[in-house]
Every structure is written in structure tokens, then in C-alpha cells.
Design an enzyme around this catalytic site. Structure first.
Site, PDB file in Angstrom:
ATOM      1  N   GLY A   1       0.823  -1.202   0.000  1.00  0.00           N
ATOM      2  CA  GLY A   1       0.000   0.000   0.000  1.00  0.00           C
ATOM      3  C   GLY A   1       0.854   1.247   0.000  1.00  0.00           C
ATOM      4  N   GLY A   2       0.191   2.393   0.216  1.00  0.00           N
ATOM      5  CA  GLY A   2       0.896   3.664   0.168  1.00  0.00           C
ATOM      6  C   GLY A   2       1.825   3.897   1.341  1.00  0.00           C
ATOM      7  N   MET A   3       1.605   3.191   2.480  1.00  0.00           N
ATOM      8  CA  MET A   3       2.417   3.419   3.666  1.00  0.00           C
ATOM      9  C   MET A   3       3.214   2.199   4.087  1.00  0.00           C
ATOM     10  SD  MET A   3      -0.303   5.601   5.947  1.00  0.00           S
ATOM     11  CE  MET A   3       0.945   6.111   7.113  1.00  0.00           C
TER      12      MET A   3
ATOM     13  N   ASP B   1     -10.073   5.351   7.184  1.00  0.00           N
ATOM     14  CA  ASP B   1      -9.872   4.780   5.847  1.00  0.00           C
ATOM     15  C   ASP B   1     -10.803   3.597   5.627  1.00  0.00           C
ATOM     16  OD1 ASP B   1      -8.848   4.608   3.330  1.00  0.00           O
ATOM     17  OD2 ASP B   1      -7.009   3.563   3.903  1.00  0.00           O
TER      18      ASP B   1
END
Length: 718
Positions: A27-29, A141
Site C-alpha cells: 500500500g501507500g504506507m 480509511d
């Protein structure tokens, strides 16, 4: 879950405890791995932060606090946080491993879901979210990718490890999530709270019911803009026949004003389960137009339809993406939720002894209410007759008996005076007369409250009947009624929407019943958006609580770019709130490429420009040119690029080459003559005579006359 390509961390040991088996997702993190806890010998999900985050001490400190807060949350519908730590440059979270798939997989595979399945799948998500909100955690989220569905049917909400505890949130109070589910307050930079998660749940429920998200756009910023400036349309626009309660639930959750949403997950869960309990089987099993079909096993079993208190269950075979084998293995089932708000019998201050109210019912609906045992009021009793529950009838009869007994006691306590003192016979007759009167009063009271106008009765269901039919039913049951007109989006004009008190309530028959009669949907005229800038038109649509439909762009010579040219439906058309309005917007005048007419004869160049829709302008001054013949275009402005229709193109016309006097170089040296002639712009041709030994010009042609610049001068050299 899909296994990804090889990774440097695969087959390594993190913190001398977690053996990484394979990569699950990125994912983004962070990147998520399947790992084995070597100490406890169990599989776990290991979330490893990306290096740029792992190198940030402030972020790691905040992550540690959030992980501790999430670890304190223990709930069957929330993925548990088990551990958190650092191993060199590897910062990680350890979470419960759920083997299965996600709600995103179900939506991608099935498309739009039936109401029953959508509410059953989202029930445990909201229950887990409510527990998190009670513990002071905000998810930030919520999306189908974070709803995990285990192979054994368990449903859990994941990724709380990166959520921020409300009690320790920073001044910004925001964590940007997936833009398709992002609440308006986060887009504009305001603080997030539990109501922000509720908005995301509403968007997710809309997608489950309709098979698509309410807003889309070419870029994330366009989607975020719509969250702030547009109203989420009712799902029933895409799913005709959808229960109005579901429409109201989605639009309640997705209100742009956080104060108009449920305060947290627990409040939403109460309303969600109330709706699931009161919808009919037909409303729950409604198939969306594009649905694949209802999943096996989710239809109501006998005795478990809407309006009953039986739990809704779903097996893993109902939500698995894999094809079902001919003889599928026996799957465990999980209770996804039952009615969380039992009906309560409350004492009323009016003459009727009992009034039935639902503790979860907060809207002024005309729904069916239930007795404490779950039996709907007005349903057939044990003896097959229709009427109030037996316990209410017994209570009413006991009250009548108590009233009669009190009347007899008051009559017995009333002092009397004998007509003739000392005559026992007459005193006995007087006592008998008083007792007869008391008995008659008691019998009258018993008739009034037991069989007459004061007797209790259950209000029958009257929705979708004509006023005459409803009034006749009430008269037959001994009730009195009045009518009032109301707007209703679903019930046809002239039919009864419901009653007040609602169907199923037990009242005294002398109490009036108000019938709500539909006037049809409330319609509002559309504003005139023509000739307005697009942004102003969007603002006006929002103010009128209408939805923005598709936007088409077209060239127009007269309307400036960005201006609304047309709308559909037209202005003044009366429509419901939330109706999408399509707009046609001008792109301004259509650009026209400028043709190159240099070298063409003047008249031909002018015709070519006019045919392209441009305006030719001939410059007053002409110029000489040795290569361009007289009367032809030597230059144009502009020479390239685009103009709009009617744009001017300036043409410069050639006068041809200029005339130059040719001097005589006879008797002079050839080289000098050639040099001077070339300076004058002539081309020189040398013809040697007898080898040109002396290099002297013997003759030249032409000589001593004016000729066009660039002409050839022939020199004879001896």
C-alpha cells in the site's frame, strides 16, 4: 489472497521472532507479509512500514501510541493488533492474520448486491466500528479493501493499526484515506471524528447496493471536489423499487454536514438493525438490475423473514469468490447480527393502559411495531383470532376488575340512613339495592372498557390502501379516523402512507387515528443554469439539493468557454430532490489551423484563407524578391498556429525582382568584373576564348542596360 513476486524480506527473520513467508499486499504506507510467530507458532500478518516512514522518529513515536490504543480494542469484528516494534531500519506492526478475501473481491465478482446481503455484510463492520468509536479510535480509511472476510465466514474490519486515538490526535486531526470514500470535512482540512467514518460507511453501502461509487472523475481531486460540493444521490435512482428506508439510511450517513449524520457506529448500528428487522422479504431480496443473482443460502428460511426476530446468517459459500464444487464442504456459519433493540411496553399517561414503543425508532415512520416477545401487534394469536397480545388483554381485564372492586368498596363505605330506624327488613332491602346499582355500574364499566368504545384494539396495517378502504376497515374495527395530506416519494397519490398511531399499536377505540394520505413526491422546480459559468451552476445545483449529472463539452462561436449552454431536465421542470441534472458546457470558438499560402498567387491565397473561415488582409506595401514572382504572396502573418473563425491573416505581395543597371567591364580583368557583378546581385557566366590566357574581358552580355536582379551576365575572356 494473492501472493506477490519475490521480495528481499521473504525468508528472513524479523526481530528474532517473525519468519516472513510471503508478500501479501503493498500500500501507500506499508507492505504486508504473511509471517510465522516462531515463539507462539502461529501465522500473523506483518505490516512493514516503507523506509521513508521508518526513518521518521516522530512518526514512529506516534505509531507506537496508536498501536497501543488499537491493541486495547478487542472485538470479534475488528482485526486485532498483536505487537509493534523496530528491527534496525524495519519498523513493523503485527496483526491477526485473516485467511480469505475482502469485500472488494465480493463487489468485483458480484456487482450490485441484494439489500439483504448488503445489510448482512455491513452489519458486523458497523458493529466493530461502533466498538472502536466507544474506545476512542477513529479508522479514517473505511473502504471495501479493509473489510476482510475469512474462509470460515468471519467478517472483520482491518487496518486500525494506523488509526489515531481521539485522545492523542494532533492538531490537524486528519489522515487522508482513499479519495472515493473520503468525507467532505477531511477534504477541506477540518478535524476528523467518528462521523467521518460514518460517511465512508455510507459511501461503501451505496456501492454495495448499486455496484458503483456515487462519484467518479478523471483525477482524484475531481472526486474529492464532488464529495464537498455534490449530494450523494439516492441509491433507488439506480435500483428501482429499493426500500425508502435504505435510501434514507445511505443519505443520512452521507450528509455533507457531520451534525446531520449518526454520531458514531453504535448509533448507526441501532438504526441499521431496526431497518433489517422491519423490511419485508420482498424488499430485502430485491435484486438490482445488474445483479448476478441472489447468493445461495441468504434467502429467508421459513419463519425467519423480515419483521421477525430471527438472526440473519451467512456461510462462507455465500461470499466466496471461488466456484462452488458439486458437493461443497460443510461451512461454518456466523451470526452477522440480530435485532439489537427489543420492543418495550411502556405505561402511558392517557386512559389506555399500555402503549407500545420501539426504543430504536426515532423517525416519524408508520412502521410495524412488535410486542416484547417479538410478535407483531395485530398478528394472529394462539387461538387464530386477530387482536392484541394475550398479556395486554389480561392486563386490561385486570384493570376493569380492579375498577369494579373499587366501585363496590366505595359504595359499601357510603353511609346510609334508614327510612325507619329499627326496621331490619328495610335496611336489608336498601343494602341489596345499593349492591345492585354497584354491580350495574361495574358491568357498564366492564362493557365500556372490555367490548365498548373504551376497549383496546390493535391498529391494522393500512398502507397503500385508498382512503375509503382504510376508513371502512377502521369503522369495522370500531375506530374513529381523520385524514391529513403528506408528501411521499414511494406511495401513489390518494393512497394511505400510514397512520398515527402506527399500525400494530394498541389503543382505546374512542381515541382518534390520523391517516396520512399521500400527495405523491414533493417536487421542486429546477433553476435556470443557462449562460452561467460552470462553477456557479454547480453551486446553484447544490443549493437546490440536486445532483450533478454528466457534463458534455462542445465548441460554440458565440458562447464563452466554461459557460453552460443547456441543461437536462430543462429549467422549471419539477423534479425530486437529488435528481441528477446533465449540463452542456461551451468550449468556446473552435480553433482553425492557419493554412500556409506563401508562394501562391494573390487571388488563390485569398480564396484559400476564406475557405478556411479566416479573413485575408493584403498589406498595402509590396516588396521585391528575386525568387518570388510578381503578384505572389511573399509572406503572411501569422504563418502557422490556430485562429478562431473570422481571424485575420495579413498577406505581403511580391513585386518580383528589382531592375539593376549592368555596367560595362569590357577590357577589364575578368576576376574583377566577376566580383563587381556578383556584388550587384547578378550571376556570372565566364566563357574563355583561346584558353583565356590574358584574363581580359573581350565582350559581355548584357551590358549598359537594366535587367532583373539575379539575371545571368556572360563574360567572354581572352
Amino acid at each position: 489472497m494473492q501472493e506477490y513476486a519475490s521480495d528481499p524480506l521473504v525468508d528472513t527473520l524479523v526481530d528474532d521472532r517473525y519468519r516472513i513467508q510471503s508478500k501479501l499486499a503493498r500500500g501507500g504506507m506499508s507492505t504486508v507479509y504473511l509471517a510465522t510467530d516462531m515463539r507462539l507458532e502461529r501465522d500473523v500478518a506483518l505490516k512493514v512500514l516503507h523506509p521513508h516512514l521508518a526513518d521518521d522518529p516522530q512518526f514512529l513515536d506516534r505509531l507506537g501510541r496508536e498501536a497501543k490504543a488499537a491493541a486495547r480494542l478487542s472485538h470479534p469484528h475488528v482485526v486485532g493488533v498483536l505487537d509493534q516494534g523496530e528491527d534496525g531500519r524495519v519498523a513493523y506492526l503485527v496483526m491477526e492474520y485473516i485467511k480469505g478475501h475482502t469485500l472488494r473481491d465480493v463487489i468485483d465478482e458480484r456487482g450490485a448486491l441484494s439489500t439483504r446481503l448488503a445489510l448482512a455484510l455491513i452489519d458486523p463492520v458497523v458493529e466493530g466500528l461502533g466498538a472502536a468509536h466507544s474506545a476512542g479510535l477513529i479508522h479514517r480509511d473505511i473502504k471495501p479493501e479493509n473489510v476482510l472476510i475469512a474462509d470460515d465466514g468471519r467478517i472483520k474490519l482491518g487496518d486500525f493499526g494506523l488509526a489515531r486515538a481521539v485522545s492523542t490526535s494532533t492538531s490537524t486531526g486528519s489522515l487522508i484515506g482513499t479519495v472515493a470514500y473520503l468525507c467532505p470535512e477531511l477534504v477541506v482540512g477540518n478535524l476528523a471524528d467518528a462521523r467521518s467514518d460514518i460517511y465512508s460507511v455510507g459511501i461503501m453501502l451505496y456501492e454495495m447496493i448499486t455496484g458503483q461509487q456515487p462519484f467518479d472523475g478523471e483525477t482524484p481531486i475531481r472526486v474529492a471536489y464532488q464529495h464537498v460540493n455534490s449530494t450523494v444521490p439516492a441509491p433507488s435512482i439506480l435500483v428501482p423499487g429499493l426500500a425508502s428506508e435504505v435510501d434514507e439510511l445511505v443519505q443520512w450517513c452521507t450528509s455533507k454536514d457531520p451534525d446531520r449524520r449518526p454520531v458514531d457506529g453504535s448509533a448507526l448500528l441501532h438504526e441499521l438493525r431496526h431497518i433489517r428487522t422491519n423490511l419485508s422479504d420482498a424488499e430485502l431480496d430485491l435484486q438490482p438490475p445488474a445483479a448476478v443473482g441472489s447468493l445461495p443460502g441468504l434467502a429467508s428460511a421459513p419463519g425467519q423473514g423480515a419483521g421477525r426476530q430471527g438472526p440473519v446468517t451467512a456461510s462462507t459459500s455465500q461470499i466466496s469468490r471461488a466456484p462452488r464444487p458439486t458437493n461443497p464442504p460443510q461451512a461454518h456459519t456466523e451470526m452477522l447480527g440480530a435485532l439489537a433493540h427489543p420492543t418495550e411496553v411502556l405505561r402511558s399517561g392517557r386512559s389506555n393502559p399500555t402503549t407500545v414503543m420501539s426504543t430504536a425508532q426515532q423517525r416519524p415512520a408508520y412502521g410495524q411495531l412488535s410486542a416484547p416477545d417479538g410478535t407483531p401487534f395485530g398478528a394472529a394469536g394462539e387461538d387464530g383470532t386477530e387482536g392484541p397480545p394475550a398479556d395486554l388483554s389480561k392486563r386490561a381485564q385486570r384493570k376493569v376488575d380492579r375498577d369494579a372492586e373499587k366501585a363496590r368498596q366505595r359504595a359499601a363505605a357510603t353511609p346510609t340512613r334508614s327510612l325507619r330506624e329499627g326496621n331490619p327488613r328495610r335496611r336489608g332491602l336498601l343494602w341489596i339495592l345499593l349492591l345492585v346499582i354497584a354491580a350495574l355500574l361495574a358491568a357498564g364499566a366492564g362493557w365500556f372498557f372490555g367490548l365498548g368504545p373504551g376497549s383496546p384494539g390493535t391498529i391494522p396495517p393500512l398502507a397503500n390502501r385508498t382512503v375509503a378502504e382504510a376508513q371502512e376497515i377502521l369503522r369495522t374495527g370500531g375506530f374513529q379516523s381523520t385524514t391529513k395530506d403528506v408528501f411521499d416519494d414511494d406511495v401513489s397519490p390518494g393512497l394511505v402512507v400510514g397512520s398515527d398511531p402506527a399500525a400494530g399499536e394498541v389503543i382505546r377505540k374512542f381515541q382518534p387515528i390520523s391517516l396520512a394520505v399521500s400527495k405523491g413526491p414533493q417536487l421542486f422546480p429546477l433553476p435556470d443554469l443557462g449562460a452561467k459559468p460552470l462553477e456557479d451552476a454547480k453551486t446553484e445545483l447544490n443549493g437546490a439539493e440536486m445532483a450533478l449529472g454528466p457534463i458534455a463539452e462542445t465548441y460554440d462561436e458565440a458562447v464563452p468557454a466554461g459557460t453552460v449552454m443547456a441543461q437536462d431536465p430543462a429549467s422549471g421542470t419539477e423534479v425530486r430532490r437529488g435528481t441528477p441534472v446533465s449540463l452542456t458546457v461551451s468550449k468556446g470558438p473552435q480553433p482553425i489551423p492557419v493554412p500556409d499560402v506563401r508562394g501562391q498567387e494573390q487571388s488563390a491565397a485569398v480564396k484559400a484563407l476564406e475557405a478556411a473561415g479566416l479573413k485575408p488582409v493584403v498589406a498595402a506595401e509590396t516588396v521585391h524578391d528575386r525568387k518570388v514572382p510578381q503578384g505572389a504572396v511573399i509572406a503572411q502573418d501569422p504563418a502557422t498556429g490556430n485562429l478562431t473563425r473570422g481571424g485575420a491573416v495579413t498577406l505581403t505581395i511580391s513585386k518580383g525582382p528589382k531592375l539593376v543597371e549592368v555596367p560595362s567591364f569590357v577590357g577589364k580583368q575578368a576576376k574583377e568584373a566577376e566580383r563587381e557583378l556578383r556584388k550587384l546581385g547578378f550571376d556570372v557566366k565566364v566563357e574563355n576564348i583561346a584558353g583565356g590566357f590574358f584574363g581580359t574581358v573581350r565582350f559581355q552580355d548584357p551590358v549598359d542596360k537594366a535587367v532583373p536582379e539575379g539575371s545571368v551576365v556572360t563574360l567572354g575572356v581572352v
